[in-house]
Write a protein that holds these residues in place. Structure first.
Motif, PDB file in Angstrom:
ATOM      1  N   ARG A   1      23.600  60.027  38.006  1.00  0.00           N
ATOM      2  CA  ARG A   1      24.917  60.514  38.359  1.00  0.00           C
ATOM      3  C   ARG A   1      25.150  61.705  38.379  1.00  0.00           C
ATOM      4  NH1 ARG A   1      28.836  62.184  34.750  1.00  0.00           N
ATOM      5  NH2 ARG A   1      28.122  63.266  32.830  1.00  0.00           N
ATOM      6  N   VAL A   2      26.220  62.164  39.404  1.00  0.00           N
ATOM      7  CA  VAL A   2      26.471  63.503  39.772  1.00  0.00           C
ATOM      8  C   VAL A   2      27.223  64.078  38.483  1.00  0.00           C
ATOM      9  CG1 VAL A   2      27.639  65.173  41.174  1.00  0.00           C
ATOM     10  CG2 VAL A   2      26.438  63.334  42.132  1.00  0.00           C
ATOM     11  N   PRO A   3      26.940  65.210  37.903  1.00  0.00           N
ATOM     12  CA  PRO A   3      27.618  65.675  36.721  1.00  0.00           C
ATOM     13  C   PRO A   3      29.103  65.831  37.117  1.00  0.00           C
ATOM     14  CG  PRO A   3      25.635  67.086  36.991  1.00  0.00           C
ATOM     15  CD  PRO A   3      25.775  66.246  38.312  1.00  0.00           C
ATOM     16  N   ARG A   4      30.120  65.920  35.772  1.00  0.00           N
ATOM     17  CA  ARG A   4      31.558  66.144  36.091  1.00  0.00           C
ATOM     18  C   ARG A   4      31.717  67.214  37.029  1.00  0.00           C
ATOM     19  NH1 ARG A   4      33.679  69.418  30.928  1.00  0.00           N
ATOM     20  NH2 ARG A   4      34.593  67.214  30.027  1.00  0.00           N
ATOM     21  N   GLY A   5      31.263  68.412  36.858  1.00  0.00           N
ATOM     22  CA  GLY A   5      31.430  69.744  37.722  1.00  0.00           C
ATOM     23  C   GLY A   5      30.739  69.553  39.042  1.00  0.00           C
ATOM     24  N   GLY A   6      29.869  68.662  39.496  1.00  0.00           N
ATOM     25  CA  GLY A   6      29.189  68.532  40.454  1.00  0.00           C
ATOM     26  C   GLY A   6      27.604  69.116  40.234  1.00  0.00           C
ATOM     27  N   GLY A   7      26.825  69.350  41.306  1.00  0.00           N
ATOM     28  CA  GLY A   7      25.445  69.973  40.909  1.00  0.00           C
ATOM     29  C   GLY A   7      24.388  68.564  41.318  1.00  0.00           C
TER      30      GLY A   7
ATOM     31  N   PRO B   1      20.070  61.888  34.846  1.00  0.00           N
ATOM     32  CA  PRO B   1      19.810  60.617  34.393  1.00  0.00           C
ATOM     33  C   PRO B   1      20.950  60.036  33.646  1.00  0.00           C
ATOM     34  CG  PRO B   1      18.112  61.960  33.977  1.00  0.00           C
ATOM     35  CD  PRO B   1      18.935  62.984  34.282  1.00  0.00           C
ATOM     36  N   GLU B   2      21.557  58.595  34.165  1.00  0.00           N
ATOM     37  CA  GLU B   2      22.325  57.854  33.705  1.00  0.00           C
ATOM     38  C   GLU B   2      22.111  56.721  32.876  1.00  0.00           C
ATOM     39  OE1 GLU B   2      25.093  57.693  32.399  1.00  0.00           O
ATOM     40  OE2 GLU B   2      26.381  56.092  32.978  1.00  0.00           O
ATOM     41  N   ALA B   3      21.698  55.557  33.519  1.00  0.00           N
ATOM     42  CA  ALA B   3      20.848  54.542  33.093  1.00  0.00           C
ATOM     43  C   ALA B   3      19.435  54.888  32.732  1.00  0.00           C
ATOM     44  CB  ALA B   3      21.000  53.271  34.100  1.00  0.00           C
ATOM     45  N   ALA B   4      18.944  55.804  33.609  1.00  0.00           N
ATOM     46  CA  ALA B   4      17.687  56.291  33.278  1.00  0.00           C
ATOM     47  C   ALA B   4      17.445  57.383  32.277  1.00  0.00           C
ATOM     48  CB  ALA B   4      17.045  56.812  34.410  1.00  0.00           C
TER      49      ALA B   4
ATOM     50  N   ASP C   1      12.401  62.085  51.308  1.00  0.00           N
ATOM     51  CA  ASP C   1      13.739  62.204  51.289  1.00  0.00           C
ATOM     52  C   ASP C   1      14.327  62.887  49.852  1.00  0.00           C
ATOM     53  OD1 ASP C   1      16.554  62.006  51.305  1.00  0.00           O
ATOM     54  OD2 ASP C   1      16.612  59.610  51.391  1.00  0.00           O
ATOM     55  N   ALA C   2      14.366  64.157  50.017  1.00  0.00           N
ATOM     56  CA  ALA C   2      14.858  64.920  48.945  1.00  0.00           C
ATOM     57  C   ALA C   2      16.298  64.835  48.463  1.00  0.00           C
ATOM     58  CB  ALA C   2      14.801  66.380  49.222  1.00  0.00           C
ATOM     59  N   THR C   3      17.192  63.803  49.271  1.00  0.00           N
ATOM     60  CA  THR C   3      18.406  63.301  48.718  1.00  0.00           C
ATOM     61  C   THR C   3      18.335  62.083  47.822  1.00  0.00           C
ATOM     62  OG1 THR C   3      19.098  62.056  50.832  1.00  0.00           O
ATOM     63  CG2 THR C   3      19.443  64.618  50.903  1.00  0.00           C
ATOM     64  N   PHE C   4      17.307  61.399  47.955  1.00  0.00           N
ATOM     65  CA  PHE C   4      17.166  60.079  47.312  1.00  0.00           C
ATOM     66  C   PHE C   4      17.810  60.017  45.915  1.00  0.00           C
ATOM     67  CE2 PHE C   4      14.883  56.557  44.959  1.00  0.00           C
ATOM     68  CZ  PHE C   4      15.269  55.654  45.768  1.00  0.00           C
ATOM     69  N   PRO C   5      17.675  61.045  44.994  1.00  0.00           N
ATOM     70  CA  PRO C   5      18.576  60.958  43.602  1.00  0.00           C
ATOM     71  C   PRO C   5      19.918  60.767  43.819  1.00  0.00           C
ATOM     72  CG  PRO C   5      16.590  62.701  43.551  1.00  0.00           C
ATOM     73  CD  PRO C   5      16.932  62.233  44.978  1.00  0.00           C
ATOM     74  N   TYR C   6      20.409  61.624  44.829  1.00  0.00           N
ATOM     75  CA  TYR C   6      21.751  61.476  45.214  1.00  0.00           C
ATOM     76  C   TYR C   6      22.261  60.001  45.539  1.00  0.00           C
ATOM     77  CZ  TYR C   6      22.784  66.560  45.168  1.00  0.00           C
ATOM     78  OH  TYR C   6      22.976  67.753  44.700  1.00  0.00           O
ATOM     79  N   LYS C   7      21.210  59.529  46.322  1.00  0.00           N
ATOM     80  CA  LYS C   7      21.429  58.107  46.715  1.00  0.00           C
ATOM     81  C   LYS C   7      21.706  56.923  45.732  1.00  0.00           C
ATOM     82  CE  LYS C   7      20.016  59.030  51.224  1.00  0.00           C
ATOM     83  NZ  LYS C   7      19.105  59.023  52.524  1.00  0.00           N
ATOM     84  N   LEU C   8      20.734  57.280  44.535  1.00  0.00           N
ATOM     85  CA  LEU C   8      20.718  56.367  43.471  1.00  0.00           C
ATOM     86  C   LEU C   8      21.889  56.602  42.491  1.00  0.00           C
ATOM     87  CD1 LEU C   8      16.981  56.482  42.282  1.00  0.00           C
ATOM     88  CD2 LEU C   8      18.266  54.566  43.512  1.00  0.00           C
ATOM     89  N   SER C   9      22.501  57.700  42.658  1.00  0.00           N
ATOM     90  CA  SER C   9      23.754  57.990  42.073  1.00  0.00           C
ATOM     91  C   SER C   9      25.111  57.223  42.429  1.00  0.00           C
ATOM     92  CB  SER C   9      24.166  59.395  41.842  1.00  0.00           C
ATOM     93  OG  SER C   9      24.512  59.803  42.919  1.00  0.00           O
ATOM     94  N   THR C  10      24.988  56.532  43.516  1.00  0.00           N
ATOM     95  CA  THR C  10      26.084  55.954  44.140  1.00  0.00           C
ATOM     96  C   THR C  10      26.232  54.167  43.817  1.00  0.00           C
ATOM     97  OG1 THR C  10      24.768  55.235  45.979  1.00  0.00           O
ATOM     98  CG2 THR C  10      25.944  57.459  46.135  1.00  0.00           C
TER      99      THR C  10
END
Length: 532
Positions: A75-81, A85-88, A164-173
């Motif tokens: 997940r993306v933290p409350r203030g961005g960045g 990890p969330e479920a992980a 794909d360096a953006t893959f962690p972001y995609k797993l947060s959607t």
């Protein structure tokens, strides 16, 4: 009136929110629930029978429902960045090429009914999205996955087709949300408004026919993740208009209102706040744009689209319709995100009828161009109609175009747009994650959100893959700059403005400044009554 500045962490170079506060009063639900108002409408139709299914949903309003109830690995933290990890408990690339990504699940993770969440559930949930491949385009976010492997009960490994360096972001959607196999068919969407997940809340929808009136979120006692809940229950109430929602806030029927407030409401609450009500400006990355069906006869000729880009006065639209809540935008990538360039301004300069006429004449277009601009009447707020009236008047004033406008409810508008019924249409974009990739791939990549017939091989086959190889996102700047320049020349979309976002709440409600993040993700768990 008490006015103060609230200092928050800087996000993507945006200014910290400003809080305006007045006197206090009690408000909210009789059962102690915090009540939040929205103008988002949730409807099940013949074109969208499964609005709350993560495999189908691809809309900010619905995603904001799913984020409360369906858990994601990251997940993306409350203030961005960068995502955390969330479920992980841990996720990381295991190679230097950013093609192999491994996640370890948290100990004791469970769905809301107490059933354990395992690596097999992760594999099932994401493969289900890819197999169903709904026409909303949501699956496109995960289409870079080649294989998913499980190792024991708690390890899952994603092998990607390309770096794909953006893959962690995609797993947060929410499209990567975890759902139980017993409640979801592997090959079919789940109709209706029921949601089962392992997120911070359980969900119950109250409906009138096929439309949701209220969603009740109750603390999920089985939840284990990174989110810290500050309340036990939140109600999300849907209103037909911003005005109706505003009256409910002033009367104390609701505690907070969020998207979408009208420009007039925001102006009035800033200038002459209602007693007991505070308004908060939150960093935002929303954009608005015109999209084109580049196969439609009226706009198939690139010169027509270029001529429109040469005469549209973004400053007038932003100032006349939205006031201080919007600023002109000259690229799909907002000015507050690194890699932004003013490509459309560089290409066309200030609005010029003479330049537009020359573009059309050089292309052999000698007659007045008839166009219909389509917009949605109930999805982006009351300013949308005024915006399209201003666009119509600007284009018609040149004598080069003969423009009419036509509005439709979102439940009709979005299916028609996806079918290609509209040559020109207006849409907004709230990013899935705060990276420039998410202002490019959803518009120009394969399986894109727009379903556009426009294809540029340089963007799709070289520049997007090249940008994703860069773990250091600043290293991707040249690729993104080139993409923006191509878009300004071909004009498959025409960016108009970038917006700010606001939340209004009654005194005594805390956590309001965190209720929306930069991507307009609703974070209801941040809300509480009493002192901050």
């Amino acid at each position: 009136m008490n006015r103060k500045t609230l200092v928050l962490p800087a996000v993507l170079g945006l200014l910290a929110p400003v809080l305006v506060a007045c006197g206090g009063s009690d408000s909210g639900s009789g059962d102690g629930a915090i009540v939040v108002g929205t103008t988002d409408r949730f409807t099940a139709t013949s074109d969208a029978t499964a609005p709350f299914d993560p495999a189908f949903a691809y809309d900010t309003g619905v995603w904001n429902v799913l984020r409360q109830s369906v858990q994601t690995l990251m997940r993306v933290p409350r203030g961005g960045g960068e995502p955390v990890p969330e479920a992980a408990s841990r996720c990381t690339f295991t190679d230097k090429a950013s093609e192999s990504y491994r996640c370890t699940l948290r100990e004791g993770l469970a769905f809301s009914d107490g059933t354990p969440v395992t690596a097999k559930d992760v594999k099932f949930s994401i493969e289900r999205v890819l197999k169903i491949n709904a026409d909303t385009g949501a699956a496109g976010l995960l289409s870079g996955i080649d294989t998913i492997e499980t190792q024991g009960e708690g390890e899952v490994v994603f092998q990607l087709k390309a770096p794909d360096a953006t893959f962690p972001y995609k797993l947060s959607t929410p499209v990567a949300g975890l759902v139980p196999k017993g409640a979801y068919d592997a090959a079919k969407l789940r109709d209706g408004f029921q949601v089962d997940g392992s997120g911070p809340y359980t969900l119950r929808a109250e409906t009138s026919g096929e439309t949701v009136d209220k969603i009740v979120f109750t603390r999920n006692e089985h939840y284990k993740g990174d989110v810290k809940l500050r309340n036990d229950k939140v109600e999300l109430r849907s209103f037909d208009s911003a005005e109706e929602m505003g009256r409910a806030l002033k009367s104390g029927e609701i505690d907070m209102m969020t998207r979408t407030m009208s420009p007039e409401q925001i102006r009035d609450l800033n200038q002459t706040p209602a007693e007991g009500v505070q308004i908060t400006e939150v960093p935002g990355l929303e954009i608005r744009y015109l999209g084109f069906n580049t196969k439609a006869a009226s706009v198939k000729d690139k010169a027509v689209r270029q001529a429109m880009a040469a005469v549209v006065d973004r400053g007038q639209i932003a100032g006349q319709v939205y006031g201080s809540t919007a600023t002109p935008l000259y690229s799909l990538i907002p000015s507050s995100i690194a890699t932004h360039t003013n490509s459309f301004l560089n290409e066309y300069g200030e609005p010029s009828r003479a330049k537009a006429e020359k573009i059309l004449t050089d292309a052999g277009v000698s007659r007045t161009v008839p166009l219909t601009l389509h917009y949605t009447t109930d999805h982006y707020g009351s300013g949308t109609k005024k915006e399209f009236e201003a666009l119509r008047d600007q284009l018609n004033a040149t004598g080069l175009f003969e423009v009419r406008i036509e509005g439709a409810k979102w439940s009709e508008f979005r299916p028609a747009q996806k079918r290609g019924d509209y040559p020109v249409y207006g849409l907004g974009w709230f990013p899935d994650f705060p990276d420039p990739d998410n202002y490019v791939a959803p518009f120009f990549g394969a399986d894109n959100f727009l379903g556009t017939p426009y294809v540029n091989n340089e963007i799709r086959e070289r520049l997007i893959p090249e940008s994703r190889r860069a773990a250091d996102r600043t290293a991707a700047t040249p690729a993104f700059e080139r993409i923006q320049d191509i878009a300004a020349d071909d004009v498959p979309v025409l960016p108009l403005w970038q917006g700010k976002q606001y939340v209004a709440a009654r005194d005594g409600l805390t956590g309001v400044e965190w209720a929306l993040n930069t991507s307009s993700d609703l974070q209801l768990w941040e809300l509480a009554r009493g002192n901050a």
